[in-house]
Design a protein around this motif. Structure first.
Motif, PDB file in Angstrom:
ATOM      1  N   ALA A 100      -0.594   9.514  -6.835  1.00  0.00           N
ATOM      2  CA  ALA A 100      -1.505   8.610  -6.128  1.00  0.00           C
ATOM      3  C   ALA A 100      -2.483   7.957  -7.097  1.00  0.00           C
ATOM      4  CB  ALA A 100      -2.256   9.394  -5.055  1.00  0.00           C
ATOM      5  N   VAL A 146      -4.023   2.806  -2.393  1.00  0.00           N
ATOM      6  CA  VAL A 146      -3.471   4.119  -2.046  1.00  0.00           C
ATOM      7  C   VAL A 146      -4.484   4.863  -1.184  1.00  0.00           C
ATOM      8  CG1 VAL A 146      -2.588   6.317  -2.909  1.00  0.00           C
ATOM      9  CG2 VAL A 146      -2.185   4.222  -4.219  1.00  0.00           C
ATOM     10  N   LEU A 174      -0.598   5.329  -9.187  1.00  0.00           N
ATOM     11  CA  LEU A 174      -0.263   4.133  -8.407  1.00  0.00           C
ATOM     12  C   LEU A 174      -1.495   3.266  -8.179  1.00  0.00           C
ATOM     13  CD1 LEU A 174       2.166   5.722  -5.790  1.00  0.00           C
ATOM     14  CD2 LEU A 174       2.781   4.059  -7.553  1.00  0.00           C
ATOM     15  N   ARG A 175      -2.620   3.914  -7.926  1.00  0.00           N
ATOM     16  CA  ARG A 175      -3.863   3.145  -7.742  1.00  0.00           C
ATOM     17  C   ARG A 175      -4.245   2.450  -9.041  1.00  0.00           C
ATOM     18  NH1 ARG A 175      -9.399   3.668  -8.388  1.00  0.00           N
ATOM     19  NH2 ARG A 175     -10.679   2.748  -6.711  1.00  0.00           N
ATOM     20  N   GLN A 191       0.844  -1.182   0.000  1.00  0.00           N
ATOM     21  CA  GLN A 191       0.000   0.000   0.000  1.00  0.00           C
ATOM     22  C   GLN A 191       0.885   1.239   0.000  1.00  0.00           C
ATOM     23  OE1 GLN A 191      -2.163   0.772   3.683  1.00  0.00           O
ATOM     24  NE2 GLN A 191      -0.788  -0.568   4.839  1.00  0.00           N
ATOM     25  N   ALA A 192       0.270   2.372  -0.342  1.00  0.00           N
ATOM     26  CA  ALA A 192       0.973   3.650  -0.315  1.00  0.00           C
ATOM     27  C   ALA A 192       0.106   4.672   0.404  1.00  0.00           C
ATOM     28  CB  ALA A 192       1.282   4.125  -1.733  1.00  0.00           C
ATOM     29  N   TRP A 193       0.777   5.587   1.094  1.00  0.00           N
ATOM     30  CA  TRP A 193       0.102   6.685   1.781  1.00  0.00           C
ATOM     31  C   TRP A 193       0.687   7.987   1.262  1.00  0.00           C
ATOM     32  CZ3 TRP A 193       1.037   8.714   7.385  1.00  0.00           C
ATOM     33  CH2 TRP A 193      -0.022   9.558   7.753  1.00  0.00           C
TER      34      TRP A 193
END
Length: 513
Positions: free
Chosen positions: A89, A99, A92-93, A71-73
């Motif tokens: 974002a 995300v 990436l999603r 996952q990314a934040w």
């Protein structure tokens, strides 16, 4: 360019130090020029294209740096830096990575509004308002993107409000942080921090490289630095600071033809070593010998000191440096010199064709207006190698003022004293009276031990004695001094201090050319 498949993206960002650059080094652009360049590029390109390119670059690099992320934040500000993060974002999603986005404030205009609208239209959940909460299960393989401030920070005002809250939330996270353009809280032009700042694992510098990434607090906060120019060529002039790195210094090593002999490689005279400080001048002399100077003379101010421990070093009385010897000498003065070194400086300033002043010679210069005037009016080149406290004495200010803008301080020293300057420290800064300047990319905290500055002075002097141009000798000396510490750290791991004698050995082991 708008968003599209990976094949349509710009070339991947470059990790620095990177490909062969121009001989003078890669340019470092200040925030005013970067803002002008960004505005001009945005006008010349289709709407939102520049932000789309930036977001693509961030997303591509983030995926490459954290290939196992689950996952990314993304933490986004209300300006263009936040817009870059929102584009990243969304991409990436789209690439299949979960995300979550926290937005410090709703953007009010421009490309950032477009980026937010695009993100929401793509179904990306954006949390706006309230304290940022890291997503559940955020782990060491995951990715955090800092897109809070970028260039949108006043160097004199600490982050406040929601951004300050977000910076606190980023402290101590297990996941690696990728900073977009700059770690939030770090000043682009100076590397100073007026308050809390992100400590990133990686930084992607967009458009141009920023001086603040390389000096003062920059190296501690930026982590590994990458660069993407987004297809925009920014102007650079002779006065644009340059990055001092391996490609820019590789061609500076002095020639050593087969017919070379000790008389052709220059005479280095090292003056210093008052009572109780004889080791400092011997370290400088040993470094000059290791650099390749043909003959190295040690002029000790303490006549009772034991002879140098190296058999190739020649001991002389200070009075020996006069007449023809002085006329052809490269002189390094001040290492361990104590208060007595000042008495020898008028003759050296007047007669030495190549003069480097370090340590106590700098302290004498700071307190004697006649010495300063003599240095300003001499026609032959001179070098000053202060650490921040010595620089503060020379400028009549505080150490804090020097460290708040190291590039400006080095330039001011070069202008005031008519000499080339290296302001030592994290990201050593070089400046010349003609406006040239550079920031060194090599070196690490292994050099934080006694005597390494004496080694630097002698090493530069030894290179200079062999006939190098003064600016080339200075930048090669500073860069290779740091590169030796980098090689030491690479072999032993971080945290291992490098003492001065081993530093000389490491310098001798560096490949040349």
């Amino acid at each position: 360019m708008s968003s599209g498949p990976a094949s349509a993206l710009p070339a991947a960002p470059q990790r620095l130090p990177r490909r062969q650059g121009p001989a003078e080094g890669l340019p470092l652009h200040d925030s005013a020029l970067l803002r002008r360049g960004e505005a001009e590029a945005a006008r010349a390109l289709p709407p939102h294209a520049l932000m789309a390119r930036a977001g693509h670059a961030v997303a591509r690099l983030g995926r490459a740096l954290a290939p196992h992320a689950r996952q990314a934040w993304v933490l986004a500000g209300a300006g263009n830096n936040g817009g870059d993060g929102l584009v990243a974002a969304r991409l990436l999603r789209a690439a299949g990575l979960p995300v979550s986005v926290w937005l410090a404030a709703e953007p009010q205009a421009g490309d950032a509004c477009w980026a937010l609208a695009q993100a929401r239209a793509a179904g990306l959940a954006v949390s706006a308002g309230g304290p940022p909460q890291p997503p559940e299960g955020l782990g060491p393989d995951d990715l955090v993107i800092d897109a809070l401030l970028g260039l949108g920070l006043s160097a004199r005002r600490p982050p406040e409000g929601p951004v300050a809250t977000a910076l606190a939330a980023l402290e101590g996270l297990p996941a690696g942080i990728l900073a977009v353009d700059l770690p939030s809280g770090l000043a682009a032009d100076t590397g100073s921090c007026a308050g809390p700042a992100v400590r990133a694992r990686w930084t992607l510098s967009l458009l141009g490289l920023k001086p603040g990434l390389w000096t003062a607090a920059g190296r501690d906060h930026a982590g590994t630095i990458w660069h993407d120019d987004l297809g925009v060529a920014l102007p650079a002039t002779a006065s644009t600071p340059r990055l001092l790195d391996a490609p820019g210094c590789a061609g500076c090593w002095p020639d050593r033809p087969h017919t070379a002999h000790k008389g052709s490689q220059g005479d280095l005279w090292a003056l210093g070593g008052a009572a109780g400080m004889s080791g400092a001048i011997e370290l400088a002399a040993r470094a000059g010998l290791a650099a390749g100077a043909g003959r190295v003379h040690v002029l000790r101010l303490d006549p009772t000191a034991a002879p140098p421990g190296h058999p190739a070093l020649m001991t002389r009385a200070p009075e020996a440096l006069r007449g023809e010897a002085l006329a052809r000498a490269t002189v390094v003065a001040g290492c361990g010199g104590g208060a007595g070194v000042g008495a020898w400086l008028p003759a050296l300033i007047a007669g030495a064709p190549r003069l480097l002043l370090d340590a106590d010679a700098l302290n004498a210069l700071a307190t004697d207006p006649a010495l300063a005037q003599g240095l300003r009016t001499r026609t032959a080149p001179a070098m000053l190698t202060p650490h921040p406290l010595e620089a503060a004495r020379l400028l009549g200010c505080t150490t804090e003022a020097v460290q708040a803008d190291r590039l400006a301080a080095a330039r001011q020293l070069a202008q005031r004293y008519g000499a080339m300057v290296v302001l030592k420290g994290s990201g050593s800064v070089l400046a010349a009276p003609d406006g040239r300047s550079a920031i060194n990319a090599s070196g690490n905290a292994a050099l934080a031990s006694g005597g390494t500055g004496d080694v630097l002075a002698g090493w530069i002097g030894g290179l200079w004695a062999q006939g190098l141009d003064a600016w080339d000798a200075l930048r090669l000396g500073v860069w290779s001094h740091g590169a030796a510490a980098d090689a030491w750290q690479a072999a032993r791991g971080p945290g291992q201090p490098l003492d001065a004698l081993r530093l000389i050995e490491a310098l001798q082991n560096l490949p040349r050319g």
